[in-house]
Enzyme design. Sequence first.
Site, mmCIF file in Angstrom:
data_model
loop_
_atom_site.group_PDB
_atom_site.id
_atom_site.type_symbol
_atom_site.label_atom_id
_atom_site.label_comp_id
_atom_site.label_asym_id
_atom_site.label_seq_id
_atom_site.Cartn_x
_atom_site.Cartn_y
_atom_site.Cartn_z
ATOM 1 N N ASN A 1 0.800 -1.429 -0.383
ATOM 2 C CA ASN A 1 0.030 -0.213 -0.118
ATOM 3 C C ASN A 1 1.146 0.945 0.199
ATOM 4 O OD1 ASN A 1 0.422 0.515 3.356
ATOM 5 N ND2 ASN A 1 -0.309 -1.169 3.136
ATOM 6 N N ARG A 2 0.391 2.481 0.073
ATOM 7 C CA ARG A 2 0.990 3.762 -0.273
ATOM 8 C C ARG A 2 1.738 4.045 1.071
ATOM 9 N NH1 ARG A 2 0.802 5.725 -5.011
ATOM 10 N NH2 ARG A 2 -1.859 4.718 -6.587
#
Length: 410
Positions: free
Chosen positions: A219-220
């Site tokens: 994920n970011r």
Amino acid sequence: MGGATLAPRRPWRGRRVLLGVSGGIAAYKVVQLARDLTLLGAEVDVVLTRAAQAFVGAVTFEALTGRPVRSEILAPGWALDHIRLAREADVVCVAPATADLLARAAAGVASDLLSAILLATTAPVLLCPAMNDRMYANPATQANLARLRERRGYRLVGPAVGPLAYGEGDGPGRLEDTGVILAHIGRALEGETALSGRRVVVTAGPTREPLDPVRFISNRSSGRMGFEIAAAAWRRGAEVTLVAGPTALPAPTGPALVRVETAADMESAVRAALPDADALVMAAAVADFRPAQRAPEKIKKERTPAALALERAPDVLRETRDARPAGLVVVGFALETEDVRANARRKLNEKDLDLVVVNDATVPGAGFEVETNQVTILDRTGREEDLPLMSKQDVAEAILDRLAPLLARR
Ligand code: CTP
């Protein structure tokens, strides 16, 4: 300081830092330190030894700190400056501390302004040794360092190992990085706080859940929020374990860094750190699901799967509940896009948290991949506090301000 931006804030604003510079080539690096301290809001009094003036000029420091620079102990008009400066300092840091300065300090000689200040001050003293590796290894220097640390209670920062001017290779003797020195000055300025000596476990960053040896789901999350919390907790005197998934951030000064990759790795690392912890701050964006199969070899494009089968990854907060020592203060995070407060309160209850820090992912400037955050902090008593949009550093301080009183009651 974990990706810090230099803006005036705790514990620097208005504090007096006496920066002593003795005569070594590393003095040129301390110019940057004086600048950074000033930008952080400290009032920096630079004292140069005579030898230091051969390497850097008083005018350079005066221009950067906006304050007079002193060198002489016996100068008309400045007769009692060594006492005044020693008394007014909140912390004294000598960088570089040469072999000669260390010898004079260890002997209690007060023949120049800087050594006299060292004798006269009651503030914490940090010494940052820097010299040729053979001079550092010499038993005379080692004995002086041991005496200064053990009998005087001075803190030694460095030296680092690395290339030296005229060194015989990579020996110890380099001035420690100024960022590291800065972090130690910050911790000294904090003095005794509610977090002093407490053990704090912080998680940060994303996890990576492998599909095959070269591909993963992630994920970011940048890890910045957790790194800022870990750095700030250490600065406030805690012993910090930072369990971090893959991030591009440099290791902060102070916390013990444990690198992990998957949610399962993070669960084991948190479990291992919990038994003597006082607080757990779960800032990591742990994967909620992962590929059900991990191919042992790289999946060839001819065999592209039509769909990925996923399964639940371990929920670290839930799975490690049995490992929580009595009285552990637990802080969780929640990233929500709808029914923000209701969902966050449900997580607080379900995951048995003392505080939950909620990001509303729909607010501009909040959440992943930005330097700022806008959070609401919920506690067990039903309190819900909306904080304004601020830097992640300031959010970290706000979280610790709310965590500290919960610790104090243990
Ligand atoms: N968390 C965890 N292990 C996971 C997922 C999340 O320990 N596998 C922790 C996070 O570090 C955070 C808190 O749980 O402190 C809330 O995470 P979040 O993803 O917002 O909530 P979830 O419980 O995953 O719920 P949902 O997916 O329904 O939002």
